[in-house]
Scaffold this motif. Structure first.
Motif, PDB file in Angstrom:
ATOM      1  N   PRO A 186       8.761   3.772  42.395  1.00 25.71           N
ATOM      2  CA  PRO A 186       9.724   3.967  43.472  1.00 25.71           C
ATOM      3  C   PRO A 186      11.041   4.524  42.959  1.00 25.71           C
ATOM      4  CG  PRO A 186       9.491   1.638  42.948  1.00 25.71           C
ATOM      5  CD  PRO A 186       8.423   2.357  42.177  1.00 25.71           C
ATOM      6  N   VAL A 187      11.814   5.103  43.865  1.00 24.32           N
ATOM      7  CA  VAL A 187      13.146   5.615  43.530  1.00 24.32           C
ATOM      8  C   VAL A 187      14.189   4.776  44.255  1.00 24.32           C
ATOM      9  CG1 VAL A 187      12.436   7.973  43.032  1.00 24.32           C
ATOM     10  CG2 VAL A 187      12.987   7.337  45.386  1.00 24.32           C
ATOM     11  N   ASP A 188      15.429   4.865  43.773  1.00 26.72           N
ATOM     12  CA  ASP A 188      16.528   4.111  44.375  1.00 26.72           C
ATOM     13  C   ASP A 188      17.125   4.813  45.586  1.00 26.72           C
ATOM     14  OD1 ASP A 188      16.702   1.849  42.490  1.00 26.72           O
ATOM     15  OD2 ASP A 188      17.168   3.414  41.030  1.00 26.72           O
ATOM     16  N   GLY A 189      16.793   6.074  45.769  1.00 22.79           N
ATOM     17  CA  GLY A 189      17.296   6.809  46.915  1.00 22.79           C
ATOM     18  C   GLY A 189      17.134   8.298  46.712  1.00 22.79           C
ATOM     19  N   VAL A 190      17.653   9.071  47.671  1.00 25.69           N
ATOM     20  CA  VAL A 190      17.598  10.531  47.622  1.00 25.69           C
ATOM     21  C   VAL A 190      19.020  11.039  47.389  1.00 25.69           C
ATOM     22  CG1 VAL A 190      16.921  12.641  48.808  1.00 25.69           C
ATOM     23  CG2 VAL A 190      15.654  10.524  49.220  1.00 25.69           C
ATOM     24  N   LEU A 191      19.182  11.889  46.398  1.00 32.37           N
ATOM     25  CA  LEU A 191      20.493  12.387  45.999  1.00 32.37           C
ATOM     26  C   LEU A 191      20.675  13.834  46.447  1.00 32.37           C
ATOM     27  CD1 LEU A 191      23.146  11.887  44.425  1.00 32.37           C
ATOM     28  CD2 LEU A 191      21.947  12.743  42.381  1.00 32.37           C
ATOM     29  N   PHE A 192      21.752  14.091  47.181  1.00 33.61           N
ATOM     30  CA  PHE A 192      22.080  15.421  47.676  1.00 33.61           C
ATOM     31  C   PHE A 192      23.433  15.870  47.128  1.00 33.61           C
ATOM     32  CE2 PHE A 192      19.249  13.828  51.023  1.00 33.61           C
ATOM     33  CZ  PHE A 192      18.474  14.938  51.322  1.00 33.61           C
ATOM     34  N   ILE A 193      23.713  17.150  47.311  1.00 25.34           N
ATOM     35  CA  ILE A 193      25.064  17.693  47.186  1.00 25.34           C
ATOM     36  C   ILE A 193      25.441  18.262  48.548  1.00 25.34           C
ATOM     37  CG2 ILE A 193      25.038  18.199  44.703  1.00 25.34           C
ATOM     38  CD1 ILE A 193      24.240  21.078  45.360  1.00 25.34           C
ATOM     39  N   PRO A 194      26.720  18.240  48.926  1.00 21.79           N
ATOM     40  CA  PRO A 194      27.100  18.758  50.243  1.00 21.79           C
ATOM     41  C   PRO A 194      27.080  20.281  50.265  1.00 21.79           C
ATOM     42  CG  PRO A 194      29.052  18.099  49.040  1.00 21.79           C
ATOM     43  CD  PRO A 194      27.876  17.704  48.183  1.00 21.79           C
ATOM     44  N   LYS A 195      26.722  20.856  51.412  1.00 21.78           N
ATOM     45  CA  LYS A 195      26.825  22.304  51.550  1.00 21.78           C
ATOM     46  C   LYS A 195      28.292  22.723  51.538  1.00 21.78           C
ATOM     47  CE  LYS A 195      26.057  26.615  52.430  1.00 21.78           C
ATOM     48  NZ  LYS A 195      25.663  27.501  51.319  1.00 21.78           N
ATOM     49  N   ARG A 196      29.118  21.994  52.268  1.00 27.30           N
ATOM     50  CA  ARG A 196      30.555  22.286  52.315  1.00 27.30           C
ATOM     51  C   ARG A 196      31.297  21.184  51.567  1.00 27.30           C
ATOM     52  NH1 ARG A 196      31.591  26.423  55.753  1.00 27.30           N
ATOM     53  NH2 ARG A 196      30.008  26.915  57.303  1.00 27.30           N
ATOM     54  N   PRO A 197      32.061  21.533  50.539  1.00 28.20           N
ATOM     55  CA  PRO A 197      32.753  20.513  49.755  1.00 28.20           C
ATOM     56  C   PRO A 197      33.591  19.567  50.598  1.00 28.20           C
ATOM     57  CG  PRO A 197      32.882  22.625  48.630  1.00 28.20           C
ATOM     58  CD  PRO A 197      32.270  22.891  49.975  1.00 28.20           C
ATOM     59  N   ARG A 198      34.247  20.092  51.635  1.00 28.59           N
ATOM     60  CA  ARG A 198      35.119  19.225  52.424  1.00 28.59           C
ATOM     61  C   ARG A 198      34.350  18.182  53.221  1.00 28.59           C
ATOM     62  NH1 ARG A 198      35.596  24.124  55.457  1.00 28.59           N
ATOM     63  NH2 ARG A 198      34.666  23.971  57.557  1.00 28.59           N
ATOM     64  N   ALA A 199      33.038  18.351  53.368  1.00 28.65           N
ATOM     65  CA  ALA A 199      32.240  17.348  54.081  1.00 28.65           C
ATOM     66  C   ALA A 199      32.165  16.046  53.302  1.00 28.65           C
ATOM     67  CB  ALA A 199      30.838  17.885  54.353  1.00 28.65           C
ATOM     68  N   GLY A 200      32.346  16.134  51.982  1.00 25.63           N
ATOM     69  CA  GLY A 200      32.348  14.939  51.160  1.00 25.63           C
ATOM     70  C   GLY A 200      31.056  14.159  51.277  1.00 25.63           C
ATOM     71  N   GLU A 201      31.182  12.838  51.366  1.00 27.29           N
ATOM     72  CA  GLU A 201      30.010  11.964  51.440  1.00 27.29           C
ATOM     73  C   GLU A 201      29.596  11.673  52.875  1.00 27.29           C
ATOM     74  OE1 GLU A 201      30.946   8.458  49.283  1.00 27.29           O
ATOM     75  OE2 GLU A 201      31.184   9.496  47.365  1.00 27.29           O
ATOM     76  N   ASN A 202      30.216  12.355  53.831  1.00 27.46           N
ATOM     77  CA  ASN A 202      29.947  12.070  55.239  1.00 27.46           C
ATOM     78  C   ASN A 202      28.476  12.320  55.580  1.00 27.46           C
ATOM     79  OD1 ASN A 202      32.604  11.410  55.720  1.00 27.46           O
ATOM     80  ND2 ASN A 202      33.182  13.469  56.386  1.00 27.46           N
ATOM     81  N   LEU A 203      27.896  11.350  56.248  1.00 21.48           N
ATOM     82  CA  LEU A 203      26.520  11.463  56.716  1.00 21.48           C
ATOM     83  C   LEU A 203      26.501  11.443  58.235  1.00 21.48           C
ATOM     84  CD1 LEU A 203      24.692   8.965  54.328  1.00 21.48           C
ATOM     85  CD2 LEU A 203      24.730  11.454  54.160  1.00 21.48           C
ATOM     86  N   ARG A 204      25.624  12.223  58.811  1.00 21.54           N
ATOM     87  CA  ARG A 204      25.443  12.224  60.259  1.00 21.54           C
ATOM     88  C   ARG A 204      24.249  11.353  60.630  1.00 21.54           C
ATOM     89  NH1 ARG A 204      27.480  17.876  62.844  1.00 21.54           N
ATOM     90  NH2 ARG A 204      29.292  18.132  61.486  1.00 21.54           N
ATOM     91  N   GLY A 205      24.226  10.981  61.897  1.00 24.00           N
ATOM     92  CA  GLY A 205      23.160  10.092  62.348  1.00 24.00           C
ATOM     93  C   GLY A 205      21.775  10.650  62.108  1.00 24.00           C
ATOM     94  N   PHE A 206      21.615  11.971  62.274  1.00 27.82           N
ATOM     95  CA  PHE A 206      20.276  12.535  62.090  1.00 27.82           C
ATOM     96  C   PHE A 206      19.887  12.572  60.619  1.00 27.82           C
ATOM     97  CE2 PHE A 206      23.034  16.358  62.624  1.00 27.82           C
ATOM     98  CZ  PHE A 206      22.808  16.996  61.421  1.00 27.82           C
ATOM     99  N   HIS A 207      20.875  12.593  59.692  1.00 26.15           N
ATOM    100  CA  HIS A 207      20.546  12.517  58.266  1.00 26.15           C
ATOM    101  C   HIS A 207      19.834  11.201  57.961  1.00 26.15           C
ATOM    102  CE1 HIS A 207      24.245  15.288  57.349  1.00 26.15           C
ATOM    103  NE2 HIS A 207      23.151  15.995  57.580  1.00 26.15           N
ATOM    104  N   THR A 208      20.502  10.100  58.283  1.00 24.02           N
ATOM    105  CA  THR A 208      19.942   8.786  57.979  1.00 24.02           C
ATOM    106  C   THR A 208      18.741   8.479  58.868  1.00 24.02           C
ATOM    107  OG1 THR A 208      21.606   7.801  59.454  1.00 24.02           O
ATOM    108  CG2 THR A 208      22.117   7.890  57.102  1.00 24.02           C
ATOM    109  N   GLY A 209      18.795   8.942  60.127  1.00 20.11           N
ATOM    110  CA  GLY A 209      17.682   8.688  61.041  1.00 20.11           C
ATOM    111  C   GLY A 209      16.403   9.340  60.571  1.00 20.11           C
TER     112      GLY A 209
END
Length: 362
Positions: A87-110
């Motif tokens: 198993p893995v501890d999670g999925v690691l991404f980089i943001p498309k837009r730097p200013r988006a930071g760590e912000n996640l949208r509902g459809f990402h987590t959903g």
């Protein structure tokens, strides 16, 4: 082991970002490709202290805030969840837009929760050293890969939204009318909705519902008509061969063929693609077709195509809007056709070619 993840430092269509091996070698396997070129290219090796991320992580790639691009490009490595030996501890991404930071949208987590319940998302906003990073290849995207690799399609079919039960009417129309023309709407779509309601279709606005509700509707429908767009990508992930799908094109675009390929390969059915625009409008300052242009529907041609394909009654005859009705449609949208807009030159050329061909064959 000890991979370095480098997020983009600047906005851009193509960005220097991605994964470096422990010795600093670029991991080209982790790049995001679109059609015939990478959108992420080799970044410089970062200097100074790095953030540290312990554990075992799956490389997700670029995290898009745009729903459609998220579905097609940010989910493209999740097929590997079917093939992990540990198993893995999670999925690691980089943001498309730097200013988006760590912000996640509902459809990402959903979405991820429907693919791997309880698995977290992490977004690297600064150069980060990862204890262990699994880097799968890209299994989905835009271009020939819109068909999806066998492994990607299998993983989606085996894992995604399996706990969402079908719930909804047998006939639905996926509308874009509530999005506005600035986001790829259609002139005359409200009239199309009235005509389809008379044929027993529920008008469904996907963006007004959570993912589970959208998927429940898509699973329940026996016949689905949609204005082409991002919602069709989600439908394709849960659609079946016994469902009939018609897609009404809203502008001239190569992406229309990709969307049809997406449905064809994921659902195992041939979508009915209806190209029936009366014309396409662009602002005078644009003077060309783009994602901000919008089509004007030819209701008569759409009705004829839907009747031929069994989506509405064979006896149905939908009339063209009169010139007065067309003017009213523009007025209802707060548009001034004569002052602000022109017909797309590309659409005009296409119409002229069709007329010449008709004369030659007639």
């Amino acid at each position: 082991m000890d991979a370095t993840v480098v997020p983009p430092a600047e906005n851009g269509f193509v960005q220097a970002a991605g994964v470096l091996d422990s010795d600093g070698t670029y991991c080209a396997h982790g790049a995001l490709w679109r059609r015939f070129r990478p959108l992420t290219t080799e970044p410089a090796r970062p200097e100074g202290d790095l953030q540290n991320l312990p554990g075992r992580w799956l490389w997700g790639g670029v995290l898009w805030a745009h729903f459609g691009h998220f579905l097609v490009e940010s989910t493209s490595r999740l097929w590997a969840l079917e093939h992990l030996d540990q198993p893995v501890d999670g999925v690691l991404f980089i943001p498309k837009r730097p200013r988006a930071g760590e912000n996640l949208r509902g459809f990402h987590t959903g979405f991820l929760d429907m693919m791997a319940p309880g698995l977290p998302i992490r977004v690297a906003t600064a150069p980060t050293q990862v204890e262990e990073l699994i880097v799968p290849g890209q299994g989905f995207g835009l271009g020939l890969i819109t068909a999806g690799t066998d492994r990607f399609r299998t993983a989606i079919h085996n894992r995604f939204a399996k706990n969402v039960a079908a719930d909804g009417p047998e006939r639905i129309y996926l509308s874009r009318s509530a999005l506005g023309l600035g986001k790829g709407g259609l002139l005359g779509e409200e009239r199309l909705e009235e005509l389809l309601q008379a044929e027993g279709y529920e008008i469904f606005h996907p963006q007004q519902h959570d993912l589970a509700t959208q998927i429940a509707r898509y699973k329940a429908a026996k016949q689905m008509i949609a204005a082409d767009g991002s919602a069709v990508h989600l439908y394709a992930m849960v659609g079946r061969p016994d469902q009939a799908v018609a897609m009404i094109l809203r502008r001239q675009s190569r992406s229309n063929n990709l969307l049809a390929d997406n449905v064809r390969h994921f659902c195992g059915t041939e979508p009915t693609v209806i190209s029936a625009l009366r014309t396409e409008w662009v602002r005078k300052s644009q003077n060309k077709s783009s994602r901000l242009s919008f089509g004007e529907l030819d209701h008569a041609a759409i009705g004829a195509a839907l009747a031929r394909s069994g989506f509405i009654s064979e006896q149905t005859r939908w009339p063209l809007l009169t010139e007065e009705e067309r003017k009213q449609v523009f007025a209802d949208k707060g548009l001034n056709k004569s002052d602000d807009f022109i017909e797309s030159p590309g659409f005009v050329r296409q119409r002229v070619r069709a007329m010449r061909q008709a004369r030659r064959t007639g």
